[in-house]
Design a protein around this motif. Structure first.
Motif, PDB file in Angstrom:
ATOM      1  N   GLY B  73     -65.972  98.748 -50.088  1.00  0.00           N
ATOM      2  CA  GLY B  73     -66.450  99.222 -48.790  1.00  0.00           C
ATOM      3  C   GLY B  73     -67.047  98.119 -47.946  1.00  0.00           C
ATOM      4  N   ASP B  74     -66.572  96.885 -48.165  1.00  0.00           N
ATOM      5  CA  ASP B  74     -67.163  95.755 -47.441  1.00  0.00           C
ATOM      6  C   ASP B  74     -66.146  94.603 -47.405  1.00  0.00           C
ATOM      7  OD1 ASP B  74     -69.433  94.382 -46.241  1.00  0.00           O
ATOM      8  OD2 ASP B  74     -69.440  93.161 -48.062  1.00  0.00           O
ATOM      9  N   ASP B  75     -65.671  94.281 -46.200  1.00  0.00           N
ATOM     10  CA  ASP B  75     -64.598  93.279 -46.078  1.00  0.00           C
ATOM     11  C   ASP B  75     -65.003  91.884 -46.551  1.00  0.00           C
ATOM     12  OD1 ASP B  75     -62.892  95.181 -45.235  1.00  0.00           O
ATOM     13  OD2 ASP B  75     -63.202  94.808 -43.084  1.00  0.00           O
ATOM     14  N   PRO B  76     -66.214  91.394 -46.179  1.00  0.00           N
ATOM     15  CA  PRO B  76     -66.584  90.050 -46.659  1.00  0.00           C
ATOM     16  C   PRO B  76     -66.604  89.966 -48.186  1.00  0.00           C
ATOM     17  CG  PRO B  76     -68.068  90.741 -44.914  1.00  0.00           C
ATOM     18  CD  PRO B  76     -67.224  91.922 -45.251  1.00  0.00           C
ATOM     19  N   THR B  77     -67.030  91.045 -48.824  1.00  0.00           N
ATOM     20  CA  THR B  77     -67.031  91.052 -50.297  1.00  0.00           C
ATOM     21  C   THR B  77     -65.597  90.944 -50.806  1.00  0.00           C
ATOM     22  OG1 THR B  77     -69.009  92.423 -50.327  1.00  0.00           O
ATOM     23  CG2 THR B  77     -67.715  92.369 -52.345  1.00  0.00           C
ATOM     24  N   GLY B  78     -64.697  91.692 -50.169  1.00  0.00           N
ATOM     25  CA  GLY B  78     -63.281  91.625 -50.551  1.00  0.00           C
ATOM     26  C   GLY B  78     -62.749  90.222 -50.412  1.00  0.00           C
ATOM     27  N   GLU B  79     -63.161  89.567 -49.360  1.00  0.00           N
ATOM     28  CA  GLU B  79     -62.705  88.192 -49.105  1.00  0.00           C
ATOM     29  C   GLU B  79     -63.154  87.258 -50.233  1.00  0.00           C
ATOM     30  OE1 GLU B  79     -60.629  85.386 -47.298  1.00  0.00           O
ATOM     31  OE2 GLU B  79     -60.764  87.440 -46.523  1.00  0.00           O
ATOM     32  N   VAL B  80     -64.394  87.427 -50.661  1.00  0.00           N
ATOM     33  CA  VAL B  80     -64.921  86.579 -51.753  1.00  0.00           C
ATOM     34  C   VAL B  80     -64.183  86.861 -53.053  1.00  0.00           C
ATOM     35  CG1 VAL B  80     -66.938  86.145 -53.214  1.00  0.00           C
ATOM     36  CG2 VAL B  80     -67.211  86.333 -50.743  1.00  0.00           C
ATOM     37  N   LEU B  81     -64.000  88.132 -53.351  1.00  0.00           N
ATOM     38  CA  LEU B  81     -63.397  88.513 -54.633  1.00  0.00           C
ATOM     39  C   LEU B  81     -61.910  88.181 -54.694  1.00  0.00           C
ATOM     40  CD1 LEU B  81     -65.145  91.941 -55.365  1.00  0.00           C
ATOM     41  CD2 LEU B  81     -65.707  89.681 -56.250  1.00  0.00           C
ATOM     42  N   ALA B  82     -61.305  88.009 -53.545  1.00  0.00           N
ATOM     43  CA  ALA B  82     -59.873  87.697 -53.530  1.00  0.00           C
ATOM     44  C   ALA B  82     -59.590  86.370 -54.223  1.00  0.00           C
ATOM     45  CB  ALA B  82     -59.370  87.666 -52.085  1.00  0.00           C
ATOM     46  N   SER B  83     -60.582  85.511 -54.294  1.00  0.00           N
ATOM     47  CA  SER B  83     -60.394  84.204 -54.943  1.00  0.00           C
ATOM     48  C   SER B  83     -60.536  84.279 -56.459  1.00  0.00           C
ATOM     49  CB  SER B  83     -61.437  83.195 -54.426  1.00  0.00           C
ATOM     50  OG  SER B  83     -61.442  83.186 -53.035  1.00  0.00           O
ATOM     51  N   ALA B  84     -61.060  85.405 -56.957  1.00  0.00           N
ATOM     52  CA  ALA B  84     -61.327  85.528 -58.398  1.00  0.00           C
ATOM     53  C   ALA B  84     -60.089  86.038 -59.125  1.00  0.00           C
ATOM     54  CB  ALA B  84     -62.486  86.490 -58.620  1.00  0.00           C
ATOM     55  N   PRO B  85     -59.992  85.728 -60.421  1.00  0.00           N
ATOM     56  CA  PRO B  85     -58.889  86.308 -61.206  1.00  0.00           C
ATOM     57  C   PRO B  85     -58.940  87.835 -61.122  1.00  0.00           C
ATOM     58  CG  PRO B  85     -59.998  84.581 -62.461  1.00  0.00           C
ATOM     59  CD  PRO B  85     -60.816  84.811 -61.243  1.00  0.00           C
ATOM     60  N   THR B  86     -57.826  88.441 -60.799  1.00  0.00           N
ATOM     61  CA  THR B  86     -57.797  89.882 -60.528  1.00  0.00           C
ATOM     62  C   THR B  86     -58.310  90.701 -61.705  1.00  0.00           C
ATOM     63  OG1 THR B  86     -55.865  89.423 -59.187  1.00  0.00           O
ATOM     64  CG2 THR B  86     -56.301  91.733 -59.699  1.00  0.00           C
ATOM     65  N   LYS B  87     -57.918  90.267 -62.923  1.00  0.00           N
ATOM     66  CA  LYS B  87     -58.315  91.041 -64.110  1.00  0.00           C
ATOM     67  C   LYS B  87     -59.837  91.098 -64.252  1.00  0.00           C
ATOM     68  CE  LYS B  87     -54.142  90.018 -66.623  1.00  0.00           C
ATOM     69  NZ  LYS B  87     -53.419  88.758 -66.468  1.00  0.00           N
ATOM     70  N   LEU B  88     -60.473  90.001 -63.901  1.00  0.00           N
ATOM     71  CA  LEU B  88     -61.938  89.978 -64.028  1.00  0.00           C
ATOM     72  C   LEU B  88     -62.600  90.881 -62.994  1.00  0.00           C
ATOM     73  CD1 LEU B  88     -62.802  86.259 -64.847  1.00  0.00           C
ATOM     74  CD2 LEU B  88     -62.147  88.111 -66.352  1.00  0.00           C
ATOM     75  N   VAL B  89     -61.991  90.941 -61.803  1.00  0.00           N
ATOM     76  CA  VAL B  89     -62.542  91.828 -60.772  1.00  0.00           C
ATOM     77  C   VAL B  89     -62.447  93.277 -61.240  1.00  0.00           C
ATOM     78  CG1 VAL B  89     -62.352  92.618 -58.384  1.00  0.00           C
ATOM     79  CG2 VAL B  89     -61.879  90.231 -58.941  1.00  0.00           C
ATOM     80  N   VAL B  90     -61.297  93.601 -61.815  1.00  0.00           N
ATOM     81  CA  VAL B  90     -61.095  94.976 -62.292  1.00  0.00           C
ATOM     82  C   VAL B  90     -62.083  95.292 -63.422  1.00  0.00           C
ATOM     83  CG1 VAL B  90     -59.461  96.524 -63.439  1.00  0.00           C
ATOM     84  CG2 VAL B  90     -58.693  95.022 -61.582  1.00  0.00           C
ATOM     85  N   LEU B  91     -62.247  94.326 -64.334  1.00  0.00           N
ATOM     86  CA  LEU B  91     -63.176  94.544 -65.448  1.00  0.00           C
ATOM     87  C   LEU B  91     -64.607  94.716 -64.937  1.00  0.00           C
ATOM     88  CD1 LEU B  91     -63.726  94.657 -68.512  1.00  0.00           C
ATOM     89  CD2 LEU B  91     -64.261  92.238 -68.373  1.00  0.00           C
ATOM     90  N   PHE B  92     -64.971  93.903 -63.944  1.00  0.00           N
ATOM     91  CA  PHE B  92     -66.311  94.003 -63.373  1.00  0.00           C
ATOM     92  C   PHE B  92     -66.526  95.401 -62.802  1.00  0.00           C
ATOM     93  CE2 PHE B  92     -68.998  93.464 -59.487  1.00  0.00           C
ATOM     94  CZ  PHE B  92     -70.186  93.208 -60.139  1.00  0.00           C
ATOM     95  N   TYR B  93     -65.516  95.865 -62.101  1.00  0.00           N
ATOM     96  CA  TYR B  93     -65.609  97.188 -61.483  1.00  0.00           C
ATOM     97  C   TYR B  93     -65.796  98.262 -62.556  1.00  0.00           C
ATOM     98  CZ  TYR B  93     -64.515 100.951 -58.210  1.00  0.00           C
ATOM     99  OH  TYR B  93     -64.586 102.076 -57.414  1.00  0.00           O
TER     100      TYR B  93
END
Lengths: 373, 279
Positions: B73-93
């Motif tokens: 629910g926040d575009d700047p956060t999405g922008e930051v997370l886009a640089s991270a390995p996708t699997k880790l973002v999903v795991l974090f979530y």
């Protein structure tokens, strides 16, 4: 301190103190005499020497007062018993002394501090709670070391102190045993070990021998006795013989109220009377202590009453008991001397004797005080 | 004695107890289950990403930024997370989403079992009650942190083994995600320890913890984040994961502040109640 001088007094607002006599019933002795006795037994009566002081303490659970306006002073260095039937308020009183329960009214001090002042009492107060389970997953050694560390004992010394105290309760081999694997008797001794760990100045023991077999109970009593003189001990127990054996003084509670307190000798009247168990004469034996047919005293009774130290001698037919009171104010007279003189008369008169005791016994005293509706 | 040393002694012992008991095995099982269930979901994610990966790196980045922006629910956060390995973002979530459950399972009987069996009496005469409470809270927080770290590490290993991302990048992002989850789990641990300290029966404590978490979930997520009552979003610590991991320092501090407030308030209330109550 209130002064009662043996007058009938209920516990409301009454103060009881080891060495002084403040009772719910008339006493046959006066307070100064009992103080003198307390002094002989090493019990200090100076108020500055109080290890534990309860002033008008009441503890309520809902509408019920488990402890009702209790005032009590336990002197430094004494071994003090809390006595009473189930529901008398012993464990509640004990739990307030340990800081587990907060008084609803009144004040309570241990070594001059409220029991909740843990930091001030650190290492000075040891407690054996009655029904607190040891943490099942902890090994005995780890548990004791943790307790020692929290008592302020340095890490490098904690293990040695824990091993020493475990050795003292005869449990040196349990160091690596999980608390959950201990038998009841072993667990009780570990609980005792944590209570005396670090040589605290005040040790509170709630039912220290409950549920133990006679041999282990004896060992626990020996441990308690070995602590005499090294600290102030407060023992709560149903086992009156045990308390009579180990305690210098006691308070008798009933339904949350103080019924009597004082030195053990005062409570049992051991310093003012001796009792002889005289079974009724069997067929063919003419000697009896009962009055004659003409209601005159029997010959042995006449002889006993003529003894100079005897103030009163009565024979209780129902109990088969001869009770001899003597003048305790005379320093040259003691119970042993009276026993010798009376025995001499009874033997000369060929009266059969099945037992002799000093005083009326704690059990009888407790029964007398706690069986009223 | 220094209260911090007291707290440390209580906490360290509790940590040892938790790791060593049957609960420790359960926690280890949860960590493995969490990690491997996430790992098994990775092929699905990879299928979805395969289509995206046909495009150039910039487009992939943009797509991820939009997707994560929507997720948080926040575009700047999405922008930051886009640089991270996708699997880790999903795991974090997933880890943040499951944090209340994990905390509840591990922490429901932290204090209530001591109250039930009166073991607390051994500590009550030796440690200040606030220190005892804080030690219990901290040990729960550390245990939950260890379980989530173990889960993370398994995913890092899988990510590195499959060459989905460079090892350094994986570990750095992994640590960042794990660190970001800590304040949120801390807030939940605060609530769980408070609930545990109010009941003598662990089962009641479990029910109370569950009910409290549910109320916070409804209040914070449904009414606060999804509804019109803005302040209600502060009821649910998970609402602030995006703020904490996102690049906006102000928001990060705000998110950390909310979690810290949870910890301070629950620990304060719990300690005060424990000080006053009979044990």
């Amino acid at each position: 301190m209130s002064t009662t001088n043996g007058a009938p007094e209920k516990s409301d607002g009454a103060e009881a103190r080891l060495g002084a006599k403040h009772d719910a019933r008339p006493e046959t002795s006066d307070a100064p005499a009992s103080r003198k006795k307390a002094g002989r037994e090493g019990l200090k009566t100076d108020s500055s020497e109080a290890a534990i002081r309860l002033s008008g303490v009441t503890k309520s659970f809902g509408l019920k007062n488990a402890v009702d306006n209790l005032t009590l002073v336990i002197n430094t260095g004494s071994v003090f018993g809390l006595i009473g039937p189930n529901g008398a308020g012993k464990t509640t009183t004990f739990s307030m002394m340990a800081g587990y329960l907060k008084p609803s009214q009144g004040s309570l001090e241990v070594l001059g501090f409220a029991p909740s002042q843990v930091d001030q009492l650190r290492g000075k107060l040891g407690v054996l709670p009655q029904d607190a389970l040891l943490p099942a997953n902890d090994k005995v050694g780890e548990f004791l070391v943790d307790m020692a560390r929290l008592q302020g004992i340095r890490a490098d010394d904690a293990t040695r102190r824990a091993r020493d105290v475990l050795q003292e309760v005869d449990g040196a081999t349990w160091w690596a045993t999980r608390c959950g694997a201990l038998s009841h008797g072993m667990a009780k001794r570990v609980q005792l070990a944590q209570a005396i760990l670090g040589d605290p100045q005040v040790v509170l023991l709630d039912e220290p021998t409950a549920g133990l077999d006679p041999r282990i109970a004896h060992e626990v009593r020996e441990i308690i006795k070995s602590r005499k003189g090294r600290c102030t001990l407060v023992v709560s127990s149903h086992n009156l013989a045990e308390l009579e054996e180990v305690c210098d003084g006691a308070a008798i509670l009933d339904r949350g109220r103080l019924m009597a307190s004082g030195t053990m000798a005062d409570l049992t009247a051991a310093t003012e009377q001796v009792r002889f168990r005289i079974p009724p004469p069997s067929r063919g034996e003419a000697v009896s202590l009962s009055p004659t047919d003409a209601n005159a005293p029997s010959a042995p009774m006449v002889a006993i009453r003529e003894l100079p130290m005897v103030t009163l001698a009565e024979y209780d037919d129902e109990r088969g008991e001869l009770i001899v009171h003597f003048d305790r104010t005379k320093p040259e007279v003691d119970a042993e001397q009276v026993i010798g003189a009376v025995l001499w008369i009874l033997l000369q008169q060929k009266v059969r004797i099945s037992g002799v005791s000093k005083g009326r016994g704690l059990e009888q005293r407790v029964m007398d005080l706690t069986d009223q509706p | 004695m220094n209260p911090l040393l007291e707290t440390w002694l209580v906490g360290a012992r509790d940590l040892r107890k938790n790791v060593r008991s049957a609960k420790g095995l359960v926690m280890f099982g949860i960590a493995l289950l969490g990690a491997f269930s996430s790992t098994f979901r990775l092929p699905k994610l990879e299928e979805a990403m395969a289509d995206v990966n046909k495009f150039g790196p910039e487009q992939v980045h943009s797509f991820k930024a939009q997707a994560f922006g929507k997720m948080y629910g926040d575009d700047p956060t999405g922008e930051v997370l886009a640089s991270a390995p996708t699997k880790l973002v999903v795991l974090f979530y997933i880890a943040v989403w499951l944090a209340p459950l994990l905390v509840m399972i591990i922490g429901f009987d932290g204090i209530s079992s001591d109250l039930q069996y009166r073991s607390i009496r051994y500590w009550a005469s030796r440690a200040r009650r606030p220190s005892y409470y804080a030690g219990k809270f901290l040990s729960l927080w550390v245990i939950v942190g260890m379980v989530t770290l173990l889960m993370q590490m398994i995913i890092w290993a899988v990510t590195i083994a499959r060459a989905d991302a460079p090892a350094g990048e994986t570990v750095l992002w992994g640590l960042r995600f794990w660190a970001a989850s800590l304040p949120i789990t801390g807030a939940w641990c605060g609530v769980a320890t408070l609930a545990s300290s109010l009941f003598r029966v662990p089962m009641l404590s479990l029910l109370a913890t569950c009910a409290t978490f549910f109320v916070l979930f409804i209040g914070g997520l449904v009414i606060g984040k999804g509804g019109d009552i803005a302040w209600a979003r502060f009821l649910y610590p998970n609402n602030f994961d995006g703020w904490i991991i996102g690049g906006n320092h102000e928001r990060m501090l705000e998110g950390l502040g909310v979690c810290l407030a949870y910890i301070v308030v629950t620990t304060g209330i719990g300690s005060a109640v424990l000080m006053q109550r009979d044990v």
